[in-house]
Scaffold this active site. Structure first.
Site, PDB file in Angstrom:
ATOM      1  N   HIS A 159      30.165  48.338  48.003  1.00  0.00           N
ATOM      2  CA  HIS A 159      30.937  47.380  48.798  1.00  0.00           C
ATOM      3  C   HIS A 159      30.505  47.465  50.258  1.00  0.00           C
ATOM      4  CE1 HIS A 159      34.280  44.836  49.893  1.00  0.00           C
ATOM      5  NE2 HIS A 159      34.785  45.755  50.695  1.00  0.00           N
ATOM      6  N   CYS A 181      45.000  36.943  37.275  1.00  0.00           N
ATOM      7  CA  CYS A 181      44.188  37.488  38.365  1.00  0.00           C
ATOM      8  C   CYS A 181      42.706  37.426  38.001  1.00  0.00           C
ATOM      9  CB  CYS A 181      44.594  38.930  38.676  1.00  0.00           C
ATOM     10  SG  CYS A 181      44.411  40.063  37.292  1.00  0.00           S
ATOM     11  N   HIS A 206      42.419  39.561  34.292  1.00  0.00           N
ATOM     12  CA  HIS A 206      43.259  38.918  33.289  1.00  0.00           C
ATOM     13  C   HIS A 206      42.855  37.470  33.021  1.00  0.00           C
ATOM     14  CE1 HIS A 206      46.572  42.067  34.208  1.00  0.00           C
ATOM     15  NE2 HIS A 206      45.835  42.436  33.176  1.00  0.00           N
ATOM     16  N   CYS A 226      30.868  40.340  49.615  1.00  0.00           N
ATOM     17  CA  CYS A 226      31.164  41.212  50.759  1.00  0.00           C
ATOM     18  C   CYS A 226      29.926  41.405  51.636  1.00  0.00           C
ATOM     19  CB  CYS A 226      31.692  42.558  50.279  1.00  0.00           C
ATOM     20  SG  CYS A 226      30.608  43.418  49.114  1.00  0.00           S
ATOM     21  N   CYS A 275      44.469  28.383  34.833  1.00  0.00           N
ATOM     22  CA  CYS A 275      43.716  27.790  33.723  1.00  0.00           C
ATOM     23  C   CYS A 275      43.982  26.289  33.709  1.00  0.00           C
ATOM     24  CB  CYS A 275      44.137  28.429  32.398  1.00  0.00           C
ATOM     25  SG  CYS A 275      43.376  27.661  30.941  1.00  0.00           S
TER      26      CYS A 275
END
EC number: 3.4.19.12
Length: 518
Positions: free
Chosen positions: A469, A32, A39, A151, A24
């Protein structure tokens, strides 16, 4: 720096992961990313809750923890705008944070990085080592960091990097220097002030290919290439999951157009001259790729061949017959890849070992593509002899095979409201795919010229095109690798053939190879 080191250890303790650390820029807290435990985003959201009960004047004075920086790629993101930040403050504070993180990485974690690399060099076959002729050899492959649902891009880039003829050409191109003076040699951080004139897809693609297979790092961050993709391909802006096949087509088309028109002040004639010089060298694998095919208009800019069309370009003959008067219409269509339907009778077969019915093979898909087909009422053919739309039949022939045959299995289809996935297992050969029976004039082809060996496979994991993915399998110097974003592992042929392929890249076999066929 001490505060930031403390925050890093706090990050490892709270997030219980060392993946995707974000700092931050308001309070230096490290959390993470949203694709690990989320988070960092929660830190921003928690900071907004106390502000809701304050007056507007108080809101403006309070820091809101909206901007954070990826500690791996040093890219900056704003949660309030929900977008990456490409500019800096007047005092250059963002760049100072980047340099601070780089110094911290070099000083604090160098020993740990050497320790990890040493462990990788002493690991087993399933991790990073392989025994060749009694000696141990380390993997030199490099992964690609996921920049947020990228991806789809990583799988295509890894596949293309393992097509030797294609990759060799770009790596042999001269570098285009976009920077000089004090910024020379530094990592590129794009800002809005740079404008579009300094954007080159060919150059960033070249840099990415050069970064792979050097063995100097375990993962490379392709943010510069992704920035160019955003600039010139608006369909791929944002961080939603995208279709890997659609991205591949856009990428090849734009590479082709840029090579035709020149890039960053290098004219197309200079590129062709460079290629001619390389062709005379024994070390280059691109000798003679610029021969113009019969569909291209010689001498015209729009018809000039490039490495894209020379490697991936083939020609289809489309035959349409009117069922009323028998008039036959023929049309030649160039292609860079073939999109194959999975026959409807196989669509419930999800695995190779499932017992209910035969296994769908790549030959079944190719046969379905080239078989005679009667067009339905929605596709009536405008017959020039009957002067109206009539029922007709259609059939495809391959008039010219490419050097690299790209086969796309159409796993996504639209229903009334959704785009669903066909999860059928399709059996495909690793070697000796024989395309002779699909040719318009097979008698004019040599015995070995129609055989193809597999070079790479793109796999989609999940249930829908907007989710899931992408990973890729590719062969390099006789070994198969699995590319899963930043993770690269050695694998074997048995694992590859069990994959539910989405895109297959087959390379034309050289005459000296064996002759086992599909």
């Amino acid at each position: 720096m001490i505060q930031l080191v403390y925050c890093v250890f706090f990050f490892l303790l709270v997030c219980r992961s060392n993946k995707s650390p974000w700092v931050c820029l308001t309070c230096s807290s490290v959390h993470c990313g949203r694709y690990v435990n989320g988070h960092a985003k929660k830190h921003y959201e928690d900071a907004q809750v106390p502000l809701a009960n304050h007056k507007k004047s108080e809101k403006q004075d309070k820091p809101q923890h909206t901007v954070c920086m990826d500690c791996s790629s040093y890219s900056t993101y704003c949660y309030r705008c929900d977008d990456f930040v490409v500019n800096d403050t007047k005092l250059g504070l963002v760049q100072k944070v980047r340099e601070h993180l780089q110094n911290l990485e070099n000083s604090t974690f160098t020993a740990d990085r050497h320790r990890k690399r040493k462990l990788l060099e002493n690991s087993s076959l399933n991790t990073k080592l392989l025994k060749v002729n009694g000696s141990t050899t380390g993997i030199c492959a490099t992964g690609l960091r996921n920049l947020g649902n990228t991806c789809f891009m990583n799988a295509i880039l890894q596949s293309l990097s393992n097509i030797e003829q294609f990759c060799c050409y770009f790596k042999e191109l001269p570098a285009v220097e976009l920077r000089n003076g004090k910024t020379a040699g530094r990592r590129t951080y794009h800002t809005r002030s740079q404008g579009d004139n300094n954007v080159s897809l060919v150059e960033e693609f070249r840099k990415t290919l050069c970064a792979l297979w050097q063995g100097s790092q375990t993962a490379f961050s392709p943010e510069s290439l992704f920035y160019v993709v955003w600039k010139i391909m608006p369909n791929f802006r944002g961080y939603q999951q995208q279709d890997a096949h659609e991205f591949m087509r856009y990428l090849l088309d734009h590479l082709h157009l840029e090579l035709q028109g020149g890039f960053n002040g290098v004219s197309r004639s200079a590129i062709l001259q460079e290629n001619s010089a390389l062709s005379g060298s024994n070390k280059c694998c691109m000798k003679g790729i610029y021969k113009t095919n019969s569909l291209e208009t010689e001498g015209k800019e729009n018809g000039a061949s490039t490495v894209v069309t020379a490697i991936f370009g083939g020609i289809l003959q489309n035959e349409v017959n009117c069922l009323i008067c028998g008039t036959e219409s023929r049309k030649f269509d160039p292609f860079l890849d073939l999109s194959l339907d999975i026959p409807s009778q196989f669509r419930n077969k999800r695995s190779k070992n499932q017992e209910n019915g035969p296994v769908c093979s790549l030959r079944d898909c190719l046969r379905s593509f080239t078989d005679l087909e009667e067009l339905d009422e929605t596709e009536l053919y405008m017959c020039h002899k009957c002067k109206k739309k009539q029922k007709s039949t259609k059939k495809f022939w391959i008039q010219k095979l490419p050097k690299v045959l790209c086969l796309h299995l159409k796993r996504f289809h639209w229903t009334a409201y959704l785009r669903n996935k066909v999860d059928t297992y399709v059996e495909f050969p690793l070697r000796g795919l024989d395309m002779k029976c699909y040719l318009l004039e097979p008698e004019n082809s040599g015995p070995e010229s129609c055989l193809y060996d597999l070079a790479a496979v793109v796999v989609h994991h999940g249930s829908g095109v907007g989710s899931g993915h992408y990973t890729a399998y590719a062969t390099h110097e006789g070994r198969w690798f699995h590319f899963n974003d930043s993770t690269v592992t050695l694998t074997d042929e048995d694992t590859v053939v069990k994959a539910k392929a989405y895109i297959l890249f087959y390379v034309e076999r050289q005459a000296k190879a064996g002759s086992d066929k599909l």
